[in-house]
Scaffold this motif. Structure first.
Motif, mmCIF file in Angstrom:
data_model
loop_
_atom_site.group_PDB
_atom_site.id
_atom_site.type_symbol
_atom_site.label_atom_id
_atom_site.label_comp_id
_atom_site.label_asym_id
_atom_site.label_seq_id
_atom_site.Cartn_x
_atom_site.Cartn_y
_atom_site.Cartn_z
ATOM 1 N N ASP A 59 5.521 -9.478 -2.224
ATOM 2 C CA ASP A 59 4.050 -9.246 -1.846
ATOM 3 C C ASP A 59 3.591 -7.665 -2.199
ATOM 4 O O ASP A 59 2.473 -7.391 -1.977
ATOM 5 C CB ASP A 59 3.838 -8.922 -0.159
ATOM 6 N N GLY A 60 4.218 -7.307 -3.146
ATOM 7 C CA GLY A 60 3.861 -5.924 -3.708
ATOM 8 C C GLY A 60 4.688 -4.707 -3.126
ATOM 9 O O GLY A 60 4.549 -3.699 -3.968
ATOM 10 N N ASP A 77 0.753 -1.160 0.060
ATOM 11 C CA ASP A 77 0.013 -0.126 0.058
ATOM 12 C C ASP A 77 0.836 1.081 -0.020
ATOM 13 O O ASP A 77 0.309 2.279 0.235
ATOM 14 C CB ASP A 77 -0.871 0.014 1.246
ATOM 15 N N SER A 78 2.003 1.079 -0.425
ATOM 16 C CA SER A 78 3.091 2.320 -0.253
ATOM 17 C C SER A 78 3.301 3.097 0.983
ATOM 18 O O SER A 78 3.369 4.212 1.094
ATOM 19 C CB SER A 78 2.765 3.220 -1.425
ATOM 20 N N GLY A 109 3.928 2.917 8.658
ATOM 21 C CA GLY A 109 2.613 3.500 8.567
ATOM 22 C C GLY A 109 2.393 4.579 7.885
ATOM 23 O O GLY A 109 1.380 5.000 7.283
ATOM 24 N N VAL A 110 3.726 5.527 7.792
ATOM 25 C CA VAL A 110 3.310 6.479 6.842
ATOM 26 C C VAL A 110 3.306 6.457 5.343
ATOM 27 O O VAL A 110 4.102 5.452 4.897
ATOM 28 C CB VAL A 110 4.573 7.667 7.377
ATOM 29 N N ALA A 111 2.496 7.204 4.686
ATOM 30 C CA ALA A 111 2.431 7.072 3.323
ATOM 31 C C ALA A 111 3.703 7.497 2.600
ATOM 32 O O ALA A 111 4.516 8.150 2.774
ATOM 33 C CB ALA A 111 1.144 7.504 2.688
ATOM 34 N N ASP A 146 7.041 2.266 -11.132
ATOM 35 C CA ASP A 146 8.104 1.249 -11.088
ATOM 36 C C ASP A 146 7.500 0.132 -10.197
ATOM 37 O O ASP A 146 7.935 -1.024 -10.530
ATOM 38 C CB ASP A 146 9.362 1.909 -10.144
ATOM 39 N N VAL A 147 6.869 0.236 -9.068
ATOM 40 C CA VAL A 147 6.185 -0.994 -8.372
ATOM 41 C C VAL A 147 5.395 -1.653 -9.249
ATOM 42 O O VAL A 147 5.137 -2.948 -9.274
ATOM 43 C CB VAL A 147 5.483 -0.228 -7.285
ATOM 44 N N ARG A 148 4.362 -1.005 -10.147
ATOM 45 C CA ARG A 148 3.787 -1.814 -10.762
ATOM 46 C C ARG A 148 4.547 -2.712 -11.968
ATOM 47 O O ARG A 148 3.862 -3.614 -12.297
ATOM 48 C CB ARG A 148 2.684 -0.780 -11.537
#
Length: 955
Positions: free
Chosen positions: A251-252, A168-169, A192-194, A223-225
């Protein structure tokens, strides 16, 4: 003869898998390397005799089915490694095997042999280990290790910054090196910080990525995708360059490692090329293996064998004769020989016939050296192994080169070094030792005693308040204790670390290292561990220590001590509007004001976020209340930030020892309860703890518990209060009001349960129920509106616009018949985001009104930013119209403002005809209150409409 051999081969084929396993076992037993194969449950399924002999293992214990742990336990009992290391070794190996990647390690046996172990996972589950005796190379490496020992210190202190994000970045973890590398705030960049928030803070610290925060965030998500590793070069706030290498996780998520590469950039291309060559070499390191039958025809071979001899899969089909393979590989240019292929074949046949398993060296055309072994099988045929021993052949040459390099390093090492004989006379020392102590090179030469050196160093003032005789006597006494480390504090403030190691044949090797900066850094780290990095105030840890000391003094010597807990009001809005950098400046300003206003022996601490605390001695509670009043006033008037005025304040909770207890946890709880009560007063206030607060907290907790089940248990219902236009006395709509009928408490006031619902987030599902119920109810009415109140918390819920759209569609209610009422508090929390949502709601056709105007943080800027359809004047002004000239002036002003802006103004709380005349005279356009009707259930709305219409006709 040929028919007999064909019959034998046919018989073997008929035997099936058992025959192949037997042949494989024969091949393994003749390999130079030890081999052992384990299944997915870590139990032996195959091994060879060489494996047992290398580790002196018993065939009675190590057999098919034996577990890996049992094998390690047996190996330890044979003395191959200490039994005390069994558990740790087993756990480490299993963890590495579970990683699913091959790895290498070495093990020195009690016999002095050094074993190379290569462990590989198998495709179908399980794994195998290949063992080889590399004692000679190990001895060379051991000698090399002695020379490289002093260089390991620098490597041990190398560290990189690391940060990991989830799918979830959001930050999973980051290390302290990462935060220090970029001068980041650990209260902001934390789990937990975005990612977007972390990047904004990263850029706000002066770090540069060559693009904006938004571009950087979007690029990273792309890049993650794509799930491709990426290396990025960024500039730190001080101009140094940092290389960030990202790897993406299954796990992404992804992990990024940050390294300061400023000094290396000029060599980057060369290093990249060297790394490429090294990777290529590592990827191709392996043994070749081939199995031949009794006719010297190939049965099976691996890819490494083909690569070594430049053979294709078509050229190495099963059944191909060894002689033909030799001819093809020579024709392909794999190697050249002074002997013909037939002569090489005959030499191989002779070795097999004589069962000569000794290795043969074969130099290939690519200058690699291959060790070839032919191991004959009892039932015919043989196994051939091919090992690249090029590196081993060059080991001695490379070791000599390493000796020369390390000799040069020793002569230029940053540490001082002195070698002493058993009489403590100098054998040799380097220039760094002489320079470090400022000694005379004419004195410090081989043969001089350490006593003379120490007398000389004391004479020139290196060791303060110390004589040479005393220094030497202490030194000799320490050496009697054996190997040790000591620190010398020199007169110029430097600290020198002396490390003493015995030499094998007597005497000592002493190294001297200047650790002054390290000691200073350790002192800084110790300070940081107990102080807040942003404000340099004591942190929670040091505060609790000081509190414990203070409570002990109160318990022993009497007196009193106050604990004051501070919480900034509206701090989140400052962060959201102006950014975390501005928020940090505000926190530092608050910390400075706290330190300025407390006593010399009081303690000020930052507990985290916008929470501060003070420990105060003196007459109590007078001193604490005086301090609280002063700080509420001072902090309530902060300086502008980013050229903008800010609205913040501070709430204070006070607890006194010994009145409220002598236990630190109990005292902090009392102060927190008092702080909560201070916030309930409306913030910007202080509160002294009172015992009944605990009961109030328990009651509030019980009410919160009941509130959580109220919606599901259908304990809520709506009532509707009419709204009337003044000029025509026409009924224009109803305001939906929430009521809670508790099964045992009876009716609970909204003023009591709504604040609790807003704090714990229950207002979101409750608000959705109110909106849907109100829309469904109003759909059956004539053409009048229904007004629904929105909580500020609902604006932080991203789905608010979607919820309103859905509620209207499901009820079949036209958007223009729905009016949403918002308070100034909602605008204060995050005005820009809230205004945007209001524009989206207006685009649906919904009416929007500003409720309770004139109280709280009234600001005309809200009316400029958004064209409200209605302004509702708070009932507190209407109720005092006949008594307060100020209320009359406020109502007139708001009504006049509405007239100028073309906005309707509704006066709430009109209960008498006198108040009705007042608001009509003031210019209000609509009213709401008991004069026209009390809130009624949905079933009575029709009768209310008829009554008001009848009144209008009479009028």
């Amino acid at each position: 003869m040929d028919s007999t051999r064909d019959n034998e081969l046919g018989a073997r084929r008929e035997q099936g898998p058992e025959a192949l396993v037997a042949l494989s076992q024969l091949a393994l037993d003749r390999m130079e390397q030890g081999v052992c194969v384990y299944d997915a449950d870590n139990r032996i399924v195959l091994f060879n005799q060489r494996y047992l002999s290398l580790f002196d293992l018993s065939a009675e214990i190590v057999r098919i089915g034996t577990s890996y742990r049992e094998v390690l336990a047996h190996s330890a009992s044979r003395g191959n490694f200490p039994e005390s290391e069994l558990d740790a070794l087993y756990s480490a190996r299993i963890a590495q095997i579970a990683g699913g990647k091959p790895f290498r390690t070495e093990q020195r046996l009690a016999s002095g042999l050094v074993m190379s172990l290569e462990l590989k996972p198998l495709p179908g589950g399980g794994w195998m280990t290949i063992c080889d005796d590399v004692s000679r190379l190990a001895r060379l490496e051991a000698e090399l290790h002695v020379q490289t020992e002093r260089s390991q210190h620098a490597l041990a202190n190398m560290s990189h910054g690391l940060i990991m994000y989830d799918a979830d970045s959001r930050v999973v973890v980051c290390n302290e090196r990462f935060l220090k590398l970029y001068n980041l705030d650990p209260d902001i960049v934390k789990p937990g910080v975005a990612h977007g928030t972390a990047i904004e803070h990263w850029l706000s610290r002066g770090n540069m990525a060559g693009m904006s925060a938004e571009e950087f965030h979007v690029t990273r998500l792309e890049d993650v995708r794509a799930r491709k590793a990426k290396t990025l070069l960024v500039m730190r706030y001080d101009g140094r360059m940092v290389q960030a290498v990202s790897r993406f996780l299954p796990d992404g998520g992804w992990v990024t490692v940050h390294e300061d590469v400023t000094e290396r950039l000029q060599y980057e291309e060369t290093l990249r090329q060297q790394n490429f060559i090294l990777d290529a070499a590592l990827e191709n390191m392996a043994h070749g293996l081939a199995f031949y039958d009794s006719d010297m025809r190939l049965r099976v071979c691996n890819t490494t064998y083909r690569k070594i001899y430049l053979l294709s899969p078509e050229e190495t089909r099963p059944g191909t004769h060894l002689g033909e393979l030799i001819e093809r590989s020579m024709a392909n240019g794999a190697f050249a020989s002074e002997y013909s292929p037939q002569q090489i074949l005959e030499a191989a046949r002779a070795r097999i016939a004589s069962r000569d398993c000794s290795p043969m060296r074969r130099r290939m055309s690519n200058d690699t050296v291959i060790s070839v072994r032919y191991c004959a099988l009892a039932e015919g045929g043989f196994v051939a192994t091919y090992e690249d021993i090029t590196e081993r052949e060059h080991a001695v040459e490379e070791l000599s080169e390493q000796y020369r390099r390390f000799d040069a390093a020793l002569n230029n090492m940053s540490q001082g070094l002195c070698m002493l004989d058993s009489s403590l006379r100098v054998i040799v020392c380097n220039r760094r030792y002489i320079e470090m102590y400022g000694l005379s090179p004419e004195l410090v030469k081989p043969g001089v005693s350490m006593r003379e050196i120490m007398e000389h160093s004391c004479a020139i003032g290196i060791h303060p308040n110390m004589t040479g005789a005393k220094l030497y006597a202490d030194y000799v006494e320490r050496l009697r204790e054996g190997e040790h480390t000591l620190h010398r504090h020199l007169s110029d403030g430097r600290i020198i670390k002396l490390n003493h190691k015995r030499m094998e044949h007597g005497g000592w090797v002493v190294t001297y290292e200047d650790v002054t900066e390290r000691h200073k850094a350790q002192a800084r780290v110790a300070h940081m561990a107990r102080h807040d990095s942003l404000t340099d105030l004591p942190n929670r840890t040091l505060f609790r220590e000081k509190m414990g000391e203070g409570l002990n003094q109160v318990a022993i010597a009497g007196g009193a001590m106050a604990v004051l807990c501070f919480d900034l009001d509206n701090f989140k809005t400052v962060n959201d509007r102006l950014g975390h950098a501005a928020g940090d400046r505000l926190l530092r300003w608050v910390a400075a004001r706290l330190k300025e206003n407390v006593g010399e022996h009081d303690t000020v601490a930052r507990l985290g976020g916008d929470e501060f605390a003070v420990l105060q001695r003196g007459p109590q509670p007078q001193s604490a209340e005086k301090l609280a009043r002063r700080l509420v006033e001072i902090i309530g008037h902060p300086p502008p930030l980013e050229s903008q005025a800010i609205h913040v304040g501070v709430s204070v909770g006070i607890a006194i020892a010994p009145d409220h207890g002598l236990d630190a946890d109990e005292l902090m709880k009392c102060a927190d309860l008092a702080l909560y009560q201070a916030k309930a007063k409306g913030r910007g206030a202080y509160q002294l703890f009172e015992p009944e607060m605990e009961e109030e907290a328990r009651s509030r907790h019980a009410l919160e518990h009941d509130l959580r089940g109220a919606l599901e248990s259908n304990q809520f219902h709506l009532v509707f209060q009419p709204q009337v236009q003044l000029e025509s006395s026409e009924l224009t709509g109803f305001e939906a009001l929430l009521r809670w009928k508790h099964p045992s408490r009876g009716f609970v006031s909204p003023a009591e349960f709504i604040p609790i619902a807003e704090e714990n987030g229950l207002i979101v599902p409750i608000g959705e129920w109110v909106l849907r119920t109100a829309c469904t109810t109003a759909a059956s009415w004539p053409d009048v509106t229904v007004a629904v109140n929105l909580s500020p918390v609902q604006f932080r819920f991203r789905g608010l616009v979607t919820l309103v759209t859905s509620a209207l569609a499901e009820a079949g209610l036209p958007p223009q018949r729905l009016e949403l009422e918002v308070t100034e508090t909602a605008l204060l929390d995050d005005s820009e985001a809230t205004i945007e949502i209001l524009h989206q709601l207006r685009a649906l056709g919904v009416r929007v009104s500003l409720d309770d105007f004139g109280v709280g943080y009234s600001s005309l800027s809200y009316l400029r930013k958004f064209p409200f359809d209605r302004i509702k004047i708070d009932r507190s002004f209407v109720g005092t119209l006949g008594e307060s000239p100020e209320s009359v002036a406020i109502v007139r002003t708001i009504a006049s403002l509405g007239s100028v802006l073309g906005v309707e103004t509704t006066a709430e709380g009109v209960e008498t005809e006198e108040q009705l005349d007042f608001v009509r005279e003031c210019g209000c356009t609509a009213v709401q209150g008991y004069y026209f009707g009390k809130p009624c259930p949905a079933a009575e709305v029709g009768r209310t409409i008829e009554t008001l219409n009848a009144v209008r006709r009479v009028a």
